[in-house]
Scaffold this motif. Structure first.
Motif, PDB file in Angstrom:
ATOM      1  N   ILE A  11       0.845  -1.194   0.000  1.00  0.00           N
ATOM      2  CA  ILE A  11       0.000   0.000   0.000  1.00  0.00           C
ATOM      3  C   ILE A  11       0.880   1.244   0.000  1.00  0.00           C
ATOM      4  CG2 ILE A  11      -1.708   1.292   1.349  1.00  0.00           C
ATOM      5  CD1 ILE A  11      -2.534  -1.470   2.553  1.00  0.00           C
ATOM      6  N   VAL A  12       0.469   2.237  -0.785  1.00  0.00           N
ATOM      7  CA  VAL A  12       1.106   3.549  -0.754  1.00  0.00           C
ATOM      8  C   VAL A  12       0.024   4.564  -0.402  1.00  0.00           C
ATOM      9  CG1 VAL A  12       2.313   5.335  -2.062  1.00  0.00           C
ATOM     10  CG2 VAL A  12       2.860   2.926  -2.451  1.00  0.00           C
ATOM     11  N   ILE A  13       0.244   5.291   0.692  1.00  0.00           N
ATOM     12  CA  ILE A  13      -0.670   6.360   1.085  1.00  0.00           C
ATOM     13  C   ILE A  13      -0.017   7.659   0.641  1.00  0.00           C
ATOM     14  CG2 ILE A  13      -1.917   7.449   2.983  1.00  0.00           C
ATOM     15  CD1 ILE A  13      -1.609   4.781   4.522  1.00  0.00           C
ATOM     16  N   ASP A  14      -0.660   8.331  -0.293  1.00  0.00           N
ATOM     17  CA  ASP A  14      -0.069   9.484  -0.970  1.00  0.00           C
ATOM     18  C   ASP A  14      -0.886  10.744  -0.705  1.00  0.00           C
ATOM     19  OD1 ASP A  14       1.621  10.925  -2.599  1.00  0.00           O
ATOM     20  OD2 ASP A  14       1.084   9.889  -4.450  1.00  0.00           O
ATOM     21  N   HIS A  15      -0.309  11.882  -1.021  1.00  0.00           N
ATOM     22  CA  HIS A  15      -0.946  13.200  -0.906  1.00  0.00           C
ATOM     23  C   HIS A  15      -1.328  13.548   0.532  1.00  0.00           C
ATOM     24  CE1 HIS A  15      -0.911  13.380  -5.225  1.00  0.00           C
ATOM     25  NE2 HIS A  15      -1.572  12.236  -5.279  1.00  0.00           N
ATOM     26  N   THR A  37       8.491  -0.558   5.906  1.00  0.00           N
ATOM     27  CA  THR A  37       7.638   0.625   5.774  1.00  0.00           C
ATOM     28  C   THR A  37       8.538   1.832   5.551  1.00  0.00           C
ATOM     29  OG1 THR A  37       7.640   1.143   8.133  1.00  0.00           O
ATOM     30  CG2 THR A  37       5.891  -0.315   7.355  1.00  0.00           C
ATOM     31  N   ALA A  38       7.987   2.862   4.952  1.00  0.00           N
ATOM     32  CA  ALA A  38       8.740   4.096   4.753  1.00  0.00           C
ATOM     33  C   ALA A  38       7.810   5.281   4.937  1.00  0.00           C
ATOM     34  CB  ALA A  38       9.357   4.132   3.356  1.00  0.00           C
ATOM     35  N   LEU A  39       8.234   6.242   5.721  1.00  0.00           N
ATOM     36  CA  LEU A  39       7.545   7.522   5.864  1.00  0.00           C
ATOM     37  C   LEU A  39       8.444   8.554   5.205  1.00  0.00           C
ATOM     38  CD1 LEU A  39       5.540   9.608   6.949  1.00  0.00           C
ATOM     39  CD2 LEU A  39       6.730   9.483   9.148  1.00  0.00           C
ATOM     40  N   ILE A  40       7.963   9.136   4.132  1.00  0.00           N
ATOM     41  CA  ILE A  40       8.740  10.118   3.380  1.00  0.00           C
ATOM     42  C   ILE A  40       8.052  11.467   3.582  1.00  0.00           C
ATOM     43  CG2 ILE A  40       9.750  10.657   1.140  1.00  0.00           C
ATOM     44  CD1 ILE A  40       8.749   7.652   0.456  1.00  0.00           C
ATOM     45  N   MET A  41       8.790  12.411   4.126  1.00  0.00           N
ATOM     46  CA  MET A  41       8.187  13.697   4.482  1.00  0.00           C
ATOM     47  C   MET A  41       8.713  14.834   3.612  1.00  0.00           C
ATOM     48  SD  MET A  41       8.158  13.241   8.622  1.00  0.00           S
ATOM     49  CE  MET A  41       7.014  14.576   8.910  1.00  0.00           C
ATOM     50  N   ASN A  42       7.844  15.810   3.401  1.00  0.00           N
ATOM     51  CA  ASN A  42       8.175  17.052   2.685  1.00  0.00           C
ATOM     52  C   ASN A  42       8.675  16.817   1.264  1.00  0.00           C
ATOM     53  OD1 ASN A  42       7.463  18.810   4.841  1.00  0.00           O
ATOM     54  ND2 ASN A  42       9.353  18.180   5.872  1.00  0.00           N
ATOM     55  N   VAL A  43       7.990  15.934   0.552  1.00  0.00           N
ATOM     56  CA  VAL A  43       8.306  15.656  -0.840  1.00  0.00           C
ATOM     57  C   VAL A  43       7.682  16.754  -1.701  1.00  0.00           C
ATOM     58  CG1 VAL A  43       7.980  13.981  -2.706  1.00  0.00           C
ATOM     59  CG2 VAL A  43       8.287  13.190  -0.367  1.00  0.00           C
ATOM     60  N   THR A  44       8.394  17.205  -2.717  1.00  0.00           N
ATOM     61  CA  THR A  44       7.848  18.200  -3.636  1.00  0.00           C
ATOM     62  C   THR A  44       6.644  17.612  -4.358  1.00  0.00           C
ATOM     63  OG1 THR A  44      10.058  19.097  -3.949  1.00  0.00           O
ATOM     64  CG2 THR A  44       8.397  19.731  -5.566  1.00  0.00           C
ATOM     65  N   SER A  45       5.577  18.394  -4.438  1.00  0.00           N
ATOM     66  CA  SER A  45       4.324  17.931  -5.034  1.00  0.00           C
ATOM     67  C   SER A  45       3.879  18.897  -6.125  1.00  0.00           C
ATOM     68  CB  SER A  45       3.253  17.837  -3.943  1.00  0.00           C
ATOM     69  OG  SER A  45       1.989  17.600  -4.499  1.00  0.00           O
ATOM     70  N   THR A  46       3.262  18.356  -7.167  1.00  0.00           N
ATOM     71  CA  THR A  46       2.732  19.228  -8.222  1.00  0.00           C
ATOM     72  C   THR A  46       1.394  19.830  -7.807  1.00  0.00           C
ATOM     73  OG1 THR A  46       1.788  17.275  -9.299  1.00  0.00           O
ATOM     74  CG2 THR A  46       3.901  18.059 -10.123  1.00  0.00           C
ATOM     75  N   LYS A  47       0.587  19.075  -7.039  1.00  0.00           N
ATOM     76  CA  LYS A  47      -0.708  19.580  -6.568  1.00  0.00           C
ATOM     77  C   LYS A  47      -0.537  20.630  -5.484  1.00  0.00           C
ATOM     78  CE  LYS A  47      -4.046  15.851  -7.219  1.00  0.00           C
ATOM     79  NZ  LYS A  47      -4.889  14.887  -6.515  1.00  0.00           N
ATOM     80  N   ASN A  48       0.218  20.272  -4.453  1.00  0.00           N
ATOM     81  CA  ASN A  48       0.468  21.170  -3.331  1.00  0.00           C
ATOM     82  C   ASN A  48       1.949  21.510  -3.332  1.00  0.00           C
ATOM     83  OD1 ASN A  48      -2.220  20.620  -2.586  1.00  0.00           O
ATOM     84  ND2 ASN A  48      -1.588  18.858  -1.411  1.00  0.00           N
ATOM     85  N   ASP A  49       2.347  22.350  -2.441  1.00  0.00           N
ATOM     86  CA  ASP A  49       3.753  22.713  -2.339  1.00  0.00           C
ATOM     87  C   ASP A  49       4.592  21.500  -1.941  1.00  0.00           C
ATOM     88  OD1 ASP A  49       5.572  24.683  -2.735  1.00  0.00           O
ATOM     89  OD2 ASP A  49       5.390  25.567  -0.733  1.00  0.00           O
ATOM     90  N   LYS A  50       4.165  20.843  -0.847  1.00  0.00           N
ATOM     91  CA  LYS A  50       4.862  19.665  -0.340  1.00  0.00           C
ATOM     92  C   LYS A  50       3.836  18.670   0.173  1.00  0.00           C
ATOM     93  CE  LYS A  50       9.156  21.896   0.907  1.00  0.00           C
ATOM     94  NZ  LYS A  50      10.174  21.215   0.174  1.00  0.00           N
ATOM     95  N   LYS A  51       4.273  17.405   0.313  1.00  0.00           N
ATOM     96  CA  LYS A  51       3.393  16.355   0.805  1.00  0.00           C
ATOM     97  C   LYS A  51       4.220  15.297   1.516  1.00  0.00           C
ATOM     98  CE  LYS A  51       3.621  13.547  -3.403  1.00  0.00           C
ATOM     99  NZ  LYS A  51       2.872  12.881  -4.454  1.00  0.00           N
ATOM    100  N   ASP A  52       3.545  14.421   2.251  1.00  0.00           N
ATOM    101  CA  ASP A  52       4.163  13.250   2.862  1.00  0.00           C
ATOM    102  C   ASP A  52       3.621  12.011   2.156  1.00  0.00           C
ATOM    103  OD1 ASP A  52       5.287  15.036   4.636  1.00  0.00           O
ATOM    104  OD2 ASP A  52       4.158  14.364   6.379  1.00  0.00           O
ATOM    105  N   ILE A  53       4.388  10.931   2.192  1.00  0.00           N
ATOM    106  CA  ILE A  53       3.996   9.649   1.581  1.00  0.00           C
ATOM    107  C   ILE A  53       4.351   8.540   2.558  1.00  0.00           C
ATOM    108  CG2 ILE A  53       4.361   8.055  -0.358  1.00  0.00           C
ATOM    109  CD1 ILE A  53       5.398  10.477  -1.980  1.00  0.00           C
ATOM    110  N   ILE A  54       3.484   7.532   2.652  1.00  0.00           N
ATOM    111  CA  ILE A  54       3.784   6.336   3.443  1.00  0.00           C
ATOM    112  C   ILE A  54       3.740   5.143   2.508  1.00  0.00           C
ATOM    113  CG2 ILE A  54       3.033   4.812   5.311  1.00  0.00           C
ATOM    114  CD1 ILE A  54       1.796   7.282   6.658  1.00  0.00           C
ATOM    115  N   LYS A  55       4.830   4.346   2.519  1.00  0.00           N
ATOM    116  CA  LYS A  55       4.886   3.117   1.720  1.00  0.00           C
ATOM    117  C   LYS A  55       4.914   1.930   2.670  1.00  0.00           C
ATOM    118  CE  LYS A  55       7.118   4.905  -2.409  1.00  0.00           C
ATOM    119  NZ  LYS A  55       8.119   4.591  -3.433  1.00  0.00           N
ATOM    120  N   ILE A  56       4.052   0.958   2.405  1.00  0.00           N
ATOM    121  CA  ILE A  56       3.938  -0.231   3.258  1.00  0.00           C
ATOM    122  C   ILE A  56       4.110  -1.456   2.374  1.00  0.00           C
ATOM    123  CG2 ILE A  56       2.451  -1.490   4.867  1.00  0.00           C
ATOM    124  CD1 ILE A  56       0.871   1.231   5.151  1.00  0.00           C
ATOM    125  N   GLU A  57       5.165  -2.212   2.617  1.00  0.00           N
ATOM    126  CA  GLU A  57       5.450  -3.423   1.829  1.00  0.00           C
ATOM    127  C   GLU A  57       4.688  -4.601   2.436  1.00  0.00           C
ATOM    128  OE1 GLU A  57       7.206  -5.377  -1.367  1.00  0.00           O
ATOM    129  OE2 GLU A  57       8.018  -3.425  -0.858  1.00  0.00           O
TER     130      GLU A  57
END
Length: 140
Positions: A11-15, A37-57
């Protein structure tokens, strides 16, 4: 530079609103997970300025109502064989039970502990919910 590979199945929880990923990560108790699992914070986003993403293997059960309440703008991607099998856009749930507590001391839920706390969405823009019993308005 840190590289986070794509996941094969999971699962990838995005935006997620920037800075709020940790709240969802903790809600899902991913810090105790025995799978990647991975928590990725403050990623550059095209919709918003920045976003976080959670990846769950891994494939885990998710409460979409609660996730929508935590952040109504997130997208949940179900991954199989390294590609998106299903994409779910979340929003504020219309009705929530035993998630929000009524703070009105005269509400039946304050007096009778067995009565469930039920709230209905009244204003999506403001995130306002109304108690089913006393009409108290709560903002999430």
């Amino acid at each position: 530079m840190i590289t986070i590979n794509s996941i094969k199945s999971g699962i990838v929880i995005d935006h997620i609103k920037a800075g709020h990923g940790i709240k969802i990560y903790n809600y899902l108790n991913l810090q105790d997970a025995d799978f990647p699992t991975a928590l990725i914070m403050n990623v550059t986003s095209t919709k918003n300025d920045k976003k976080d993403i959670i990846k769950i293997e891994n494939v885990i059960d998710l409460d979409f109502k609660m996730l929508g309440l935590l952040d109504p703008n997130i997208t949940v991607n179900i991954i199989e064989n390294e590609s998106i099998k299903e994409k779910k856009k979340l929003s504020l749930p219309e009705r929530v039970e035993n998630v929000i507590k009524c703070k009105n001391p005269r509400c039946i839920t304050s007096i009778e502990k067995y009565v469930p706390h039920i709230f209905h969405l009244v204003d999506k823009e403001k995130g306002e919910y109304r108690c089913e019993y006393c009409d108290e308005i709560v903002t999430v």
